[in-house]
Design an enzyme around this catalytic site. Structure first.
Site, PDB file in Angstrom:
ATOM      1  N   ARG A 173       0.826  -1.168  -0.146  1.00 55.48           N
ATOM      2  CA  ARG A 173       0.142  -0.188  -0.081  1.00 55.48           C
ATOM      3  C   ARG A 173       1.010   1.431   0.078  1.00 55.48           C
ATOM      4  O   ARG A 173       0.469   2.198   0.655  1.00 55.48           O
ATOM      5  CB  ARG A 173      -0.914   0.177   1.094  1.00 55.48           C
ATOM      6  CG  ARG A 173      -1.859  -1.195   1.304  1.00 55.48           C
ATOM      7  CD  ARG A 173      -3.015  -1.128   0.106  1.00 55.48           C
ATOM      8  NE  ARG A 173      -3.912  -2.255   0.230  1.00 55.48           N
ATOM      9  CZ  ARG A 173      -3.700  -3.381  -0.495  1.00 55.48           C
ATOM     10  NH1 ARG A 173      -2.622  -3.652  -1.244  1.00 55.48           N
ATOM     11  NH2 ARG A 173      -4.726  -4.227  -0.192  1.00 55.48           N
ATOM     12  N   SER A 222     -11.085  -1.111   2.012  1.00 58.22           N
ATOM     13  CA  SER A 222     -10.583  -1.377   3.197  1.00 58.22           C
ATOM     14  C   SER A 222     -10.222  -0.092   3.956  1.00 58.22           C
ATOM     15  O   SER A 222      -9.499   0.819   3.285  1.00 58.22           O
ATOM     16  CB  SER A 222      -9.548  -2.340   3.179  1.00 58.22           C
ATOM     17  OG  SER A 222      -9.778  -3.578   2.400  1.00 58.22           O
ATOM     18  N   GLU A 304      -5.682   2.875   5.779  1.00 59.02           N
ATOM     19  CA  GLU A 304      -5.382   2.861   4.161  1.00 59.02           C
ATOM     20  C   GLU A 304      -6.041   3.616   3.337  1.00 59.02           C
ATOM     21  O   GLU A 304      -5.743   4.187   2.359  1.00 59.02           O
ATOM     22  CB  GLU A 304      -6.078   1.355   3.970  1.00 59.02           C
ATOM     23  CG  GLU A 304      -5.659   0.945   2.317  1.00 59.02           C
ATOM     24  CD  GLU A 304      -6.003  -0.706   2.164  1.00 59.02           C
ATOM     25  OE1 GLU A 304      -6.353  -0.958   1.202  1.00 59.02           O
ATOM     26  OE2 GLU A 304      -5.636  -1.290   2.940  1.00 59.02           O
TER      27      GLU A 304
END
Length: 314
Positions: A173, A222, A304
C-alpha cells in the site's frame, strides 16, 4: 482591500476549471467540503500547459475516482486535478497492456482478459489505474508491483516523465512519487490466458467479494492496512491472526457507530456512510477503532483510506 478568489491566478485551459467545487459527490463515501478549484484537463497537453503556468506556490492534489478517500468537511485548499476521458484509453500489444490512469481497474481487467491477457487481480480492486499504482493495490495475494513495468506521469513543473517500477519503490500500500506528480498512464505485463477462463475467474472473484464485503453500501474499500503487512490471499490456508478485520472484531468494534458512520457488520474493516455521515463522523469512528484495537492487542492500525483537507470550522 480587494479579496482574491482561488481562481484569480489560474491559467487558461481547454478543459474545465470549477472554483469552490464541492467534492462530496466525487467520493465514494459522499462526504467532504469544497476544493479551491477542480481542474479536469482535456488531454495530456492541456494538463502539461496548465501545470507549467500554474504558480509554483499553488498546491496540487491529483484525485482519482474518490474510491479510497475521505475529504474533510472543511474542504481542500488546493487545485484538485481529476483526469477523465482523455486519459482512459487502453492499448494491448501481445502481453503488454498500456492503460490510461483514469480507466477503472475493473474495466482494465476485463479489456485485457478479452484479449487473452491475465490482469484479473485488478477486477475487484475499487478505483482507477492511477490510484491503484499510487497505492500498489493488490488482491488475493497479487499486487500492482507484480505486473507493472513503468508509468508515465506529469511533474508539478509540467514535464512528462517515464518512471520504472523500481523508481517507485513499491511496497505494501505504498509508492514514492514526486510531490504534485500526476500519473497519466501505466504499462503492465500479464500472462497469457484463455479469455473464457479469465472471465470465469473474474466472475468467481466478484461473487466471492459480494458475499463477504458490503458492496451495496457507501464505503471506500478497506479502511485499515492489515497489520501483517500483506493482503489476504483468498486461499484456504490463509491465516487471519493479523488481519485488520480480525483485530477489529477482537476489540469488539464490528458494527460500532458514530453519528452516521458505522463499521460494517458484514466486514468490520469497511467504514460505511449509512446515509447522513460527515467526514468527521467517519474519521472519528476510525480513530476510535484504532484506539480500541491498540488497547485490546497493542497493535497499531494504519489507515489505508487517504484523509485530506481541513476540518469544518466551528
Amino acid at each position: 482591500m480587494t479579496q482574491t478568489s482561488p481562481s484569480d491566478t489560474l491559467p487558461n485551459v481547454r478543459g474545465r476549471l470549477t472554483p469552490n467545487r464541492d467534492l462530496s459527490a466525487l467520493t465514494w463515501l459522499r462526504v467532504g467540503g469544497p476544493a479551491d478549484v477542480l481542474f479536469q484537463p482535456a488531454d495530456l497537453d492541456d494538463l502539461q500547459q496548465f501545470l507549467r503556468a500554474l504558480p509554483p506556490e499553488r498546491e496540487v492534489f491529483p484525485m482519482g475516482v474518490g474510491s479510497n478517500l475521505i475529504v474533510r468537511d472543511g474542504g481542500l485548499r488546493a487545485v484538485v486535478i481529476r483526469l477523465g476521458r482523455g486519459f482512459n484509453g487502453i492499448e494491448i500489444d501481445g502481453t503488454r497492456v498500456t492503460v490510461g490512469a483514469a480507466m477503472l481497474d475493473a474495466q482494465a481487467a476485463k479489456r485485457a482478459a478479452a484479449e487473452g491477457v491475465d490482469l484479473t487481480f485488478l477486477r475487484t480492486i475499487p478505483g482507477s489505474i492511477g490510484g491503484a499504482v499510487r497505492m500498489n493495490a493488490g488482491c488475493y495475494g497479487t499486487y500492482v508491483a507484480d505486473h507493472l513495468i513503468e508509468i508515465r506521469a506529469v511533474t508539478r513543473a509540467g514535464d512528462l516523465v517515464t518512471l520504472s517500477k523500481d523508481a517507485l519503490n513499491l511496497a505494501y500500500r505504498h509508492s514514492e512519487l514526486p510531490e504534485g506528480c500526476v500519473i497519466v498512464e501505466a504499462v503492465f505485463e500479464g500472462a497469457t490466458g484463455d479469455p473464457e477462463e479469465l472471465a470465469a475467474r473474474m466472475e468467481a472473484q466478484v461473487k466471492k467479494r459480494d458475499e463477504t464485503q458490503p458492496t451495496k453500501d457507501r464505503t471506500a474499500g478497506s479502511t485499515f492496512r492489515n497489520p501483517a503487512g500483506f493482503s489476504s490471499t483468498g486461499r484456504e490456508d490463509d491465516v487471519h491472526d493479523l488481519k485488520a478485520w480480525k483485530v477489529i472484531d477482537d476489540a469488539g468494534m464490528r458494527g460500532a457507530t458514530l453519528g452516521g458512520a458505522q463499521m460494517s457488520p458484514k466486514h468490520s474493516n469497511f467504514l460505511v456512510n449509512t446515509g447522513e455521515a460527515t467526514a468527521a463522523d467517519l474519521e472519528g469512528l476510525g480513530e476510535e477503532v484504532r484506539k480500541k484495537v491498540f488497547q485490546d492487542s497493542g497493535i497499531e492500525l494504519h489507515w489505508e483510506i487517504m484523509r485530506v483537507g481541513e476540518p469544518a470550522q466551528k
